[in-house]
Design a protein around this motif. Structure first.
Motif, PDB file in Angstrom:
ATOM      1  N   ARG A   8       0.634  -1.220   0.058  1.00 31.36           N
ATOM      2  CA  ARG A   8       0.094  -0.041   0.207  1.00 31.36           C
ATOM      3  C   ARG A   8       0.913   1.305  -0.115  1.00 31.36           C
ATOM      4  NH1 ARG A   8      -4.322  -0.413   4.554  1.00 31.36           N
ATOM      5  NH2 ARG A   8      -4.945   1.793   3.913  1.00 31.36           N
ATOM      6  N   VAL A   9       2.038   1.266   0.729  1.00 32.22           N
ATOM      7  CA  VAL A   9       2.829   2.384   0.628  1.00 32.22           C
ATOM      8  C   VAL A   9       4.107   2.654  -0.334  1.00 32.22           C
ATOM      9  CG1 VAL A   9       2.262   2.701   3.261  1.00 32.22           C
ATOM     10  CG2 VAL A   9       4.423   1.559   2.585  1.00 32.22           C
ATOM     11  N   ALA A  18       8.017  10.170   1.127  1.00 35.25           N
ATOM     12  CA  ALA A  18       6.660   9.802   0.496  1.00 35.25           C
ATOM     13  C   ALA A  18       5.894   8.433   0.946  1.00 35.25           C
ATOM     14  CB  ALA A  18       6.539   9.756  -1.145  1.00 35.25           C
ATOM     15  N   ALA A  19       6.710   7.380   1.064  1.00 36.88           N
ATOM     16  CA  ALA A  19       6.269   6.171   1.619  1.00 36.88           C
ATOM     17  C   ALA A  19       5.870   6.448   3.200  1.00 36.88           C
ATOM     18  CB  ALA A  19       7.276   5.150   1.215  1.00 36.88           C
ATOM     19  N   TRP A  20       6.874   7.173   3.855  1.00 39.16           N
ATOM     20  CA  TRP A  20       6.747   7.273   5.284  1.00 39.16           C
ATOM     21  C   TRP A  20       5.323   7.916   5.544  1.00 39.16           C
ATOM     22  CZ3 TRP A  20       7.374   5.834   9.754  1.00 39.16           C
ATOM     23  CH2 TRP A  20       7.038   6.428  10.813  1.00 39.16           C
ATOM     24  N   ASP A  21       4.960   9.176   4.726  1.00 43.55           N
ATOM     25  CA  ASP A  21       3.698  10.130   4.661  1.00 43.55           C
ATOM     26  C   ASP A  21       2.504   9.020   4.516  1.00 43.55           C
ATOM     27  OD1 ASP A  21       5.356  12.028   5.307  1.00 43.55           O
ATOM     28  OD2 ASP A  21       5.225  13.100   3.187  1.00 43.55           O
ATOM     29  N   ARG A  22       2.717   8.169   3.648  1.00 41.45           N
ATOM     30  CA  ARG A  22       1.567   7.115   3.324  1.00 41.45           C
ATOM     31  C   ARG A  22       1.396   6.500   4.383  1.00 41.45           C
ATOM     32  NH1 ARG A  22       3.529   7.864  -1.842  1.00 41.45           N
ATOM     33  NH2 ARG A  22       5.009   6.120  -1.747  1.00 41.45           N
ATOM     34  N   VAL A  23       2.329   5.926   5.190  1.00 37.11           N
ATOM     35  CA  VAL A  23       2.163   5.055   6.370  1.00 37.11           C
ATOM     36  C   VAL A  23       1.686   5.796   7.490  1.00 37.11           C
ATOM     37  CG1 VAL A  23       3.648   3.936   8.031  1.00 37.11           C
ATOM     38  CG2 VAL A  23       4.245   3.499   5.810  1.00 37.11           C
ATOM     39  N   LYS A  24       2.118   7.180   7.584  1.00 37.54           N
ATOM     40  CA  LYS A  24       1.577   7.993   8.790  1.00 37.54           C
ATOM     41  C   LYS A  24       0.007   8.115   8.570  1.00 37.54           C
ATOM     42  CE  LYS A  24       2.760  12.027   9.093  1.00 37.54           C
ATOM     43  NZ  LYS A  24       3.520  13.646   9.320  1.00 37.54           N
ATOM     44  N   ASN A  25      -0.404   8.228   7.267  1.00 35.55           N
ATOM     45  CA  ASN A  25      -1.667   8.674   6.816  1.00 35.55           C
ATOM     46  C   ASN A  25      -2.689   7.411   7.452  1.00 35.55           C
ATOM     47  OD1 ASN A  25      -1.466  11.438   6.257  1.00 35.55           O
ATOM     48  ND2 ASN A  25      -1.204  10.812   4.281  1.00 35.55           N
ATOM     49  N   ILE A  26      -2.144   6.202   7.025  1.00 36.76           N
ATOM     50  CA  ILE A  26      -2.849   5.123   6.943  1.00 36.76           C
ATOM     51  C   ILE A  26      -3.017   5.044   8.653  1.00 36.76           C
ATOM     52  CG2 ILE A  26      -2.624   2.547   7.111  1.00 36.76           C
ATOM     53  CD1 ILE A  26      -1.429   2.712   4.302  1.00 36.76           C
ATOM     54  N   PHE A  27      -2.086   5.021   9.348  1.00 32.02           N
ATOM     55  CA  PHE A  27      -2.289   4.838  10.904  1.00 32.02           C
ATOM     56  C   PHE A  27      -3.040   6.020  11.542  1.00 32.02           C
ATOM     57  CE2 PHE A  27       1.033   1.812  10.163  1.00 32.02           C
ATOM     58  CZ  PHE A  27       0.638   0.748  10.900  1.00 32.02           C
TER      59      PHE A  27
END
Length: 138
Positions: A8-9, A18-27
């Motif tokens: 997903r990320v 950008a990957a970290w931001d996607r992880v953060k948003n998911i959580f």
């Protein structure tokens, strides 16, 4: 990170940020629901659902840490109160004392372990003493 979350990320030609931001948003998107679910499990935890007292205490600690991670930190006092709340009736005396004095979690845990040891010792001593056999002679 699970394979599902990883897929997903990670995106082609994406940066680590950008990957970290996607992880953060998911959580963060699931933060409220996750907090409610963890809170419910924490509140309903009982010693009888676990194979040992250590497993029960470990799960309490895990849930406390997970709640902190979603912004719903548990105080040590509340952790102690839940520790006692989940005990069976055999621990009512030590539970009442812990509720009155509200020691820290590790002290409360030690008090309960000592009570458990005392009860086990009493049961072992009772089992060793055989009841007298009634005489069949008249």
């Amino acid at each position: 990170m699970s394979d599902e979350l990883l897929s997903r990320v990670l995106e082609p030609d994406s940066t680590a940020q950008a990957a970290w931001d996607r992880v953060k948003n998911i959580f963060l998107n699931n933060k409220g629901a996750r907090a409610a679910s963890l809170e419910s499990e924490f509140h309903n935890l009982k010693l009888g659902k676990f194979p040992s007292f250590d497993a029960y205490c470990q799960r309490l600690r895990e849930l406390s840490g997970q709640l902190k991670d979603v912004g719903a930190a548990i105080t040590d006092q509340r952790l102690v109160l839940q520790l006692v709340r989940g005990l069976p009736k055999e621990y009512d005396t030590v539970a009442a004392y812990i509720n009155q004095t509200l020691p820290n979690f590790e002290t409360a845990r030690s008090m309960i372990e000592l009570e458990n040891h005392r009860q086990s010792s009493r049961e072992d001593a009772t089992a060793l003493v055989a009841p007298p056999v009634p005489s069949t002679e008249s």
